[in-house]
Design a protein around this motif. Structure first.
Motif, PDB file in Angstrom:
ATOM      1  N   SER A   1      54.002  33.722  58.138  1.00 38.29           N
ATOM      2  CA  SER A   1      52.865  34.304  57.267  1.00 38.29           C
ATOM      3  C   SER A   1      53.855  35.225  56.122  1.00 38.29           C
ATOM      4  O   SER A   1      54.504  36.228  56.699  1.00 38.29           O
ATOM      5  CB  SER A   1      51.771  34.762  58.039  1.00 38.29           C
ATOM      6  N   ALA A   2      53.714  35.196  54.968  1.00 41.01           N
ATOM      7  CA  ALA A   2      54.203  36.080  53.844  1.00 41.01           C
ATOM      8  C   ALA A   2      53.315  37.216  53.968  1.00 41.01           C
ATOM      9  O   ALA A   2      52.220  37.446  53.292  1.00 41.01           O
ATOM     10  CB  ALA A   2      54.415  35.328  52.500  1.00 41.01           C
ATOM     11  N   THR A   3      53.831  38.379  54.371  1.00 41.48           N
ATOM     12  CA  THR A   3      53.397  39.734  54.195  1.00 41.48           C
ATOM     13  C   THR A   3      53.881  40.372  53.085  1.00 41.48           C
ATOM     14  O   THR A   3      55.363  41.008  53.565  1.00 41.48           O
ATOM     15  CB  THR A   3      53.151  40.348  55.609  1.00 41.48           C
ATOM     16  N   CYS A   4      53.375  40.615  51.952  1.00 35.75           N
ATOM     17  CA  CYS A   4      54.105  40.831  50.934  1.00 35.75           C
ATOM     18  C   CYS A   4      53.716  42.444  50.314  1.00 35.75           C
ATOM     19  O   CYS A   4      52.766  42.652  50.542  1.00 35.75           O
ATOM     20  CB  CYS A   4      53.856  40.225  49.867  1.00 35.75           C
ATOM     21  N   VAL A   5      54.828  43.097  50.231  1.00 33.07           N
ATOM     22  CA  VAL A   5      54.724  44.303  48.979  1.00 33.07           C
ATOM     23  C   VAL A   5      54.619  43.703  47.790  1.00 33.07           C
ATOM     24  O   VAL A   5      55.154  43.029  47.232  1.00 33.07           O
ATOM     25  CB  VAL A   5      55.650  45.263  49.090  1.00 33.07           C
ATOM     26  N   MET A   6      53.351  44.066  47.139  1.00 32.22           N
ATOM     27  CA  MET A   6      53.060  43.457  45.673  1.00 32.22           C
ATOM     28  C   MET A   6      53.128  44.566  44.751  1.00 32.22           C
ATOM     29  O   MET A   6      52.318  45.421  44.541  1.00 32.22           O
ATOM     30  CB  MET A   6      51.925  42.773  45.592  1.00 32.22           C
ATOM     31  N   ASN A   7      53.989  44.470  43.659  1.00 34.15           N
ATOM     32  CA  ASN A   7      54.039  45.491  42.827  1.00 34.15           C
ATOM     33  C   ASN A   7      53.663  45.103  41.432  1.00 34.15           C
ATOM     34  O   ASN A   7      53.638  43.850  40.855  1.00 34.15           O
ATOM     35  CB  ASN A   7      55.438  45.707  42.342  1.00 34.15           C
ATOM     36  N   PHE A   8      52.434  45.756  40.872  1.00 30.85           N
ATOM     37  CA  PHE A   8      51.689  45.474  39.612  1.00 30.85           C
ATOM     38  C   PHE A   8      52.305  46.165  38.701  1.00 30.85           C
ATOM     39  O   PHE A   8      52.211  47.554  38.969  1.00 30.85           O
ATOM     40  CB  PHE A   8      50.085  45.559  39.981  1.00 30.85           C
ATOM     41  N   ASP A   9      52.663  46.000  37.687  1.00 29.23           N
ATOM     42  CA  ASP A   9      53.418  46.538  36.527  1.00 29.23           C
ATOM     43  C   ASP A   9      52.799  46.380  35.149  1.00 29.23           C
ATOM     44  O   ASP A   9      53.558  46.036  34.151  1.00 29.23           O
ATOM     45  CB  ASP A   9      55.055  46.464  36.655  1.00 29.23           C
ATOM     46  N   GLY A  10      51.621  46.767  35.071  1.00 28.38           N
ATOM     47  CA  GLY A  10      50.885  46.655  33.904  1.00 28.38           C
ATOM     48  C   GLY A  10      50.507  45.096  33.863  1.00 28.38           C
ATOM     49  O   GLY A  10      50.475  44.355  32.717  1.00 28.38           O
ATOM     50  N   ALA A  11      50.085  44.518  34.749  1.00 26.84           N
ATOM     51  CA  ALA A  11      49.799  43.212  35.121  1.00 26.84           C
ATOM     52  C   ALA A  11      48.243  42.887  34.175  1.00 26.84           C
ATOM     53  O   ALA A  11      47.302  43.626  34.568  1.00 26.84           O
ATOM     54  CB  ALA A  11      49.601  42.600  36.425  1.00 26.84           C
ATOM     55  N   GLN A  12      48.079  41.862  33.668  1.00 31.65           N
ATOM     56  CA  GLN A  12      46.921  41.414  33.090  1.00 31.65           C
ATOM     57  C   GLN A  12      45.965  41.088  34.092  1.00 31.65           C
ATOM     58  O   GLN A  12      46.114  40.044  34.971  1.00 31.65           O
ATOM     59  CB  GLN A  12      47.037  40.230  31.965  1.00 31.65           C
ATOM     60  N   GLY A  13      44.731  41.612  34.135  1.00 32.98           N
ATOM     61  CA  GLY A  13      43.559  41.316  35.075  1.00 32.98           C
ATOM     62  C   GLY A  13      42.254  41.600  34.173  1.00 32.98           C
ATOM     63  O   GLY A  13      42.234  42.022  33.062  1.00 32.98           O
ATOM     64  N   TYR A  14      41.404  40.743  34.995  1.00 40.41           N
ATOM     65  CA  TYR A  14      39.940  40.983  34.431  1.00 40.41           C
ATOM     66  C   TYR A  14      38.898  41.696  35.410  1.00 40.41           C
ATOM     67  O   TYR A  14      39.168  41.299  36.407  1.00 40.41           O
ATOM     68  CB  TYR A  14      39.330  39.303  34.302  1.00 40.41           C
ATOM     69  N   LEU A  15      37.968  42.271  34.903  1.00 42.46           N
ATOM     70  CA  LEU A  15      36.999  43.203  35.768  1.00 42.46           C
ATOM     71  C   LEU A  15      36.137  41.915  36.482  1.00 42.46           C
ATOM     72  O   LEU A  15      35.755  41.232  35.773  1.00 42.46           O
ATOM     73  CB  LEU A  15      36.324  44.053  34.883  1.00 42.46           C
TER      74      LEU A  15
ATOM     75  N   PRO B   1      42.068  49.688  30.456  1.00 39.16           N
ATOM     76  CA  PRO B   1      41.469  48.787  29.429  1.00 39.16           C
ATOM     77  C   PRO B   1      42.299  48.388  28.175  1.00 39.16           C
ATOM     78  O   PRO B   1      42.911  49.120  27.663  1.00 39.16           O
ATOM     79  CB  PRO B   1      40.194  49.389  29.085  1.00 39.16           C
ATOM     80  N   GLN B   2      42.214  47.008  28.075  1.00 37.78           N
ATOM     81  CA  GLN B   2      43.168  46.500  26.986  1.00 37.78           C
ATOM     82  C   GLN B   2      42.276  46.125  25.759  1.00 37.78           C
ATOM     83  O   GLN B   2      40.927  45.868  25.938  1.00 37.78           O
ATOM     84  CB  GLN B   2      43.980  45.310  27.128  1.00 37.78           C
ATOM     85  N   ALA B   3      42.727  46.028  24.513  1.00 38.83           N
ATOM     86  CA  ALA B   3      42.068  45.689  23.294  1.00 38.83           C
ATOM     87  C   ALA B   3      41.341  44.434  23.559  1.00 38.83           C
ATOM     88  O   ALA B   3      40.207  44.327  23.081  1.00 38.83           O
ATOM     89  CB  ALA B   3      42.871  45.811  22.068  1.00 38.83           C
ATOM     90  N   ASP B   4      41.934  43.602  24.292  1.00 38.72           N
ATOM     91  CA  ASP B   4      41.169  42.164  24.177  1.00 38.72           C
ATOM     92  C   ASP B   4      40.331  42.117  25.346  1.00 38.72           C
ATOM     93  O   ASP B   4      39.787  40.898  25.927  1.00 38.72           O
ATOM     94  CB  ASP B   4      42.206  41.193  24.417  1.00 38.72           C
ATOM     95  N   GLY B   5      39.808  43.210  26.022  1.00 39.40           N
ATOM     96  CA  GLY B   5      38.933  43.268  27.017  1.00 39.40           C
ATOM     97  C   GLY B   5      39.390  43.055  28.487  1.00 39.40           C
ATOM     98  O   GLY B   5      38.871  42.947  29.426  1.00 39.40           O
ATOM     99  N   SER B   6      40.669  42.596  28.670  1.00 41.06           N
ATOM    100  CA  SER B   6      41.281  42.556  29.784  1.00 41.06           C
ATOM    101  C   SER B   6      41.843  43.948  30.321  1.00 41.06           C
ATOM    102  O   SER B   6      41.693  44.982  29.680  1.00 41.06           O
ATOM    103  CB  SER B   6      42.356  41.698  29.795  1.00 41.06           C
ATOM    104  N   TYR B   7      42.462  44.068  31.507  1.00 35.73           N
ATOM    105  CA  TYR B   7      42.926  45.328  32.060  1.00 35.73           C
ATOM    106  C   TYR B   7      44.490  45.424  32.367  1.00 35.73           C
ATOM    107  O   TYR B   7      45.019  44.020  32.746  1.00 35.73           O
ATOM    108  CB  TYR B   7      41.978  45.668  33.409  1.00 35.73           C
TER     109      TYR B   7
END
Lengths: 594, 594
Positions: free
Chosen positions: A264-278, A184-190
């Motif tokens: 079709s692009a079958t990807c490995v996706m690396n999330f490195d502290g990406a901003q997201g919302y619940l 959880p981040q201060a702005d309500g995002s994750y």
């Protein structure tokens, strides 16, 4: 090269003559979904898929997608991006989405022929818009108002596409093991951190932004599948006003080299502290995931169907053209150096197997889609609940059977070409390779089988099965005096009764030993699929005889139904015997002694 | 990447414990084929295939063969040529060829485990030496003395390789349509002109010369298959003294792009007045071709078997390692984050399917090879004729069933990997693509089915079938008091009796309508294969219980036999029903109405 033209006559027969879709749509309040409108949609979809998508199928296989390791950007095969722009311009992206979010508000079932056509024309390309649908469903059901404004509208308009980020290297089926974390981040995002694999359309060059729906764990989450939450994580950051900002900390790390669906692009996706919302409630992500997943499972079933139909079309053309040997019963075309191979009974066996599985399968797939509409817009709670039970019951059958049959149909169609089928230029081997993914992703056949028998039948006390069997019995009663279908009614009733008995017996055994569920599940599933198909073939003959279809069309339905009942439905004997053999034949041997 | 280690324990069990090969070899006069020698051959073959060939399997798939269009030269994948040199140095090329032509004179059946290992280790590579065998057979049977000196010896030593040039663009199965021409020359040779396609190992960089056996028409030849002659046409000219001269007028025009076996060179061969010599009698080429073909058909059956075994080995390893979900009957490895997937009954179903088809199929393949030896070296005419009838009957079953099961086993093994199976790095999808050729070349499954039912059963009044059924009955009688196999004897006898009845019924129907043969052939073939396998599984249990094999091994045989009888053999119910449904379900529909 293989070609594809949408089988409009059979699609219309399925939708209107058999399923009576127009009156169902009208009853459910879809005033605009009239026969005229639907016919125009079908014509235009056939044109788009046949002329724009189908010719790109071989290109996608040959070129594949390319990753720029320095930037993480993915380039799709030549023509794919332009085809997507045409798709969006044509208004196809939001065909069945709600009007309030920019969609065209057509019923779900009205979008299904389009889906089948896309899959047949170009399965790889179809995976890019496909994943938007799961994301759309999740946001429709669980998204906050601002999330729907910010993410849902661009998805429905097709300006952005979506993904489902579930799988990790060490967990596919068993999502309880997943490790991706959400702080959880201060702005309500994750801040989302972790690695996801097998992410279809995880990165591409079609659109400015990509909306990832990501399963991850909150810091205080319980272990296992009860501690999973869902987050929306865009490729480029989006604020609560919907403004698109800088690049988010998510990047395609690599592309998988696969057996098929190279485009079709079958990807490995690396999330490195990406901003997201619940999205939705904390730790309730698995429920939201199932909303995405069920849509996706029906869609993958249609992929199996679409590829099968393309395979059949090409095998049929080749079998009418290729001259080889004389018919055993004497030359059929004495003026030619040999007879076309379609005269040989064994070639017909392969073609009719495809035809029976494709045309019957089409009704299975379209009917399930109709249940989606009825479950949402049915007149009363009883009707909606009944449709929902039926849909839940049919979903694993549609997913697993249409994809297993996709493997079988592409096998048979390739086999009709002999050695030429193995050569890339004919395009048949691509169809076989492409079809092979469908029994794997969105839950393997084994997982569908467990879902059907363990959850949908045993846990839910056969709610959906009962609805289906009541339909079968109602049909049989209605047709009591109809000589055209008399030959099918007896066997259909017999199989339905045996299905009920088998269910009771497995239920009893499972109460004593839960391994009996896993031991019976696959054969129970396939048995179910063949009985469902027997129902649709009997209904097809009844509907075709009652219609104004041409004589050839009626003969095609009648003879294919006879073929199906004589030569395919008996597979139920083998599956029933396997179910009856019980768990001991599978579980006794020690793992080391294999 | 997939790995391979020869399953020596099961190969020895099949050869020695079940088939009693050592005593058969001794009885047939192969004095040197003792258990000690054979064991040493097996060990060394396992080492060569496991360490030299198996690691090149993925390389071959990735690199493929390359054609230099300017010179017509073909470069094979890195390491292939060196591996072939080791193969020749090791004396493997002539293992089962006659001593008088430089071979080692071992029985045919002693070479079959080597063949299986090669196919499992590297199917593509195996196709280069494979085709030499067909050429060797043709020259052994029909070659003149000087042809045997000039061509056969280098083939047997492995200094040259061979090909079978049959197929043309417009004819595969229907060789009566072939157009390649042979013009007699003043010196007694012929000038061969025409285009052959799908020529395996038609061009490569392994050897100095390549010996093409080519079907062509003499100028005055009758039309159709009665006007086909066989010619030997070397890549570099060879005179009657065996001296190698200049390049012959034969050239690789292109390489096919294929679904799999990328490392195998599948060539279009252009003969432009190439010098060749007649082999055997004019216009009797088809008979000579069948000599090559029968050897090749058994060999392709072994390809299906080999690839299946490699697929099973890797699926087994993965299923023991991959942790996912808990057993439904409660955690089996509570200390691990999840159970290995081999605990799940449905995964076991897939593994046991492979195990039943591979280990039973091994006996089918090895037994057919033993019949080759008995048919050649049997004590008297009666024994030789009986073995020959049995061999002719078993050949289409071995070819078709082992390859169809190859497709099924690679399917199941890949499925055990879930989505990972679709990714190239695991190597499972290569096995599925490679296996796919085996049901197509050397006669599709449909062609095998016609050969079995039309020729071997109906035309020959069931000669081979009778021999086989007598074996089954003899075994059942011998085992009457054996509690270890009692559970299998009843079902085996029942299936054998039904097989006989089915044969009589199909024969009657075929007398009235020849299309009944083609209509029944595929299902009759598969029915036959499953009964043959049931026999081998019962014999496996009897032999294993009577042996000094370890307890785990015995349990493996017993439980797999139970699995086979409970869950695979019931497929005969479906095939029998399809046969019984008759030709009408296939032949009624007009070709235009499909």
């Amino acid at each position: 090269m293989s070609t594809y033209q949408a089988p409009l006559a059979d699609m219309r027969f399925a939708l209107f003559d058999v399923l009576g879709a127009e009156s169902v749509f009208q009853r459910l309040g879809y005033a605009e979904a009239t026969r005229d409108v639907l016919d125009a949609v079908l014509d235009e979809a056939a044109r788009f898929t046949g002329t724009v998508l189908a010719p790109l199928n071989a290109v996608g296989d040959r070129e594949g997608c390319k990753l720029d390791r320095d930037t993480g950007a993915v380039t799709t095969p030549a023509g794919f991006k332009q085809a997507y722009a045409q798709y969006v311009d044509g208004g196809w992206a939001g065909l069945t989405s709600p009007v309030e979010f920019g969609g065209q508000g057509m019923p779900h079932a009205a979008g299904v022929p389009l889906k089948e056509m896309i899959d047949a024309a170009n399965l790889s390309w179809g995976n890019f818009p496909l994943l938007s649908h799961g994301a759309t469903e999740a946001l429709l059901h669980y998204g906050e108002a601002w999330q729907q404004e910010a993410f849902l509208k661009p998805l429905i308009e097709g300006r952005w596409t979506g993904t489902m980020c579930l799988t990790e290297p060490h967990c596919g089926t068993d999502l309880g093991l997943l490790k991706t974390r959400a702080e959880p981040q201060a702005d309500g995002s994750y801040a989302i951190a972790g690695t996801k694999i097998f992410i279809t359309a995880g990165e591409h060059d079609f659109t400015d932004n990509i909306v990832h729906l990501v399963l991850a764990r909150l810091p205080d989450a319980p272990a296992g599948s009860k501690g999973i939450s869902l987050f929306v994580v865009p490729k480029r950051r989006v604020d609560r006003e919907g403004n698109m900002g800088e690049a988010n900390a998510v990047r395609c790390g690599s592309l998988e080299h696969k057996m098929g669906i190279h485009g079709s692009a079958t990807c490995v996706m690396n999330f490195d502290g990406a901003q997201g919302y619940l999205v939705g409630q904390p730790n309730k992500g698995l429920m939201a995931m199932f909303v995405m997943m069920n849509t996706a499972r029906l869609a993958v079933g249609l992929q199996g169907l679409g590829v099968s139909d393309r395979a059949l079309q090409n095998a049929l053309r080749y079998s009418r053209e290729r001259l080889q040997m004389r018919a055993l019963s004497g030359p059929k075309f004495p003026d030619k150096p040999a007879d076309p191979i379609i005269v040989h009974p064994d070639v017909r066996r392969m073609l009719l197997t495809c035809k029976a599985l494709v045309e019957g399968g089409r009704l299975m797939g379209y009917d399930a889609a109709l249940q989606v509409d009825i479950a949402t817009h049915g007149a009363d709670t009883a009707e909606r609940e009944q449709a929902d039970a039926l849909l839940g019951f049919l979903t694993p059958i549609v997913k697993a059977c249409l994809t297993e049959w996709g493997v079988e149909c592409t096998y048979n169609a390739l086999q009709c070409f002999g050695g030429h089928g193995y050569i890339a230029e004919h395009g048949m081997e691509q169809l076989a390779r492409d079809a092979r993914i469908t029994t794997l992703y969105e839950g393997t056949t084994g997982i569908q089988a467990l879902d059907l028998l363990g959850r949908k039948v045993l846990q839910m006390q056969g709610a959906g099965l009962k609805v289906f069997l009541a339909q079968v019995e109602k049909f049989c009663e209605e047709q009591a005096g109809n000589a055209a279908v008399a030959e099918f009614i007896g066997p259909l009733r017999e199989k339905a009764a045996q299905w009920q008995q088998m269910t009771v017996q497995v239920g009893k055994r499972a109460a004593a030993n839960p391994d009996e569920i896993g031991a019976a599940s696959y054969d129970y599933l396939m048995y179910s699929g063949y009985v469902v198909l027997a129902y649709w073939w009997a209904r097809s003959v009844a509907a075709s005889e009652a219609s104004s279809q041409p004589a050839d069309f009626k003969a095609g339905k009648r003879e294919t139904a006879r073929f199906y009942y004589g030569r395919i439905l008996p597979r139920t004997l083998a599956h029933a015997a396997a179910v009856a053999s019980g768990a001991d034949t599978l579980t006794t041997l020690e793992a080391d002694a294999f």
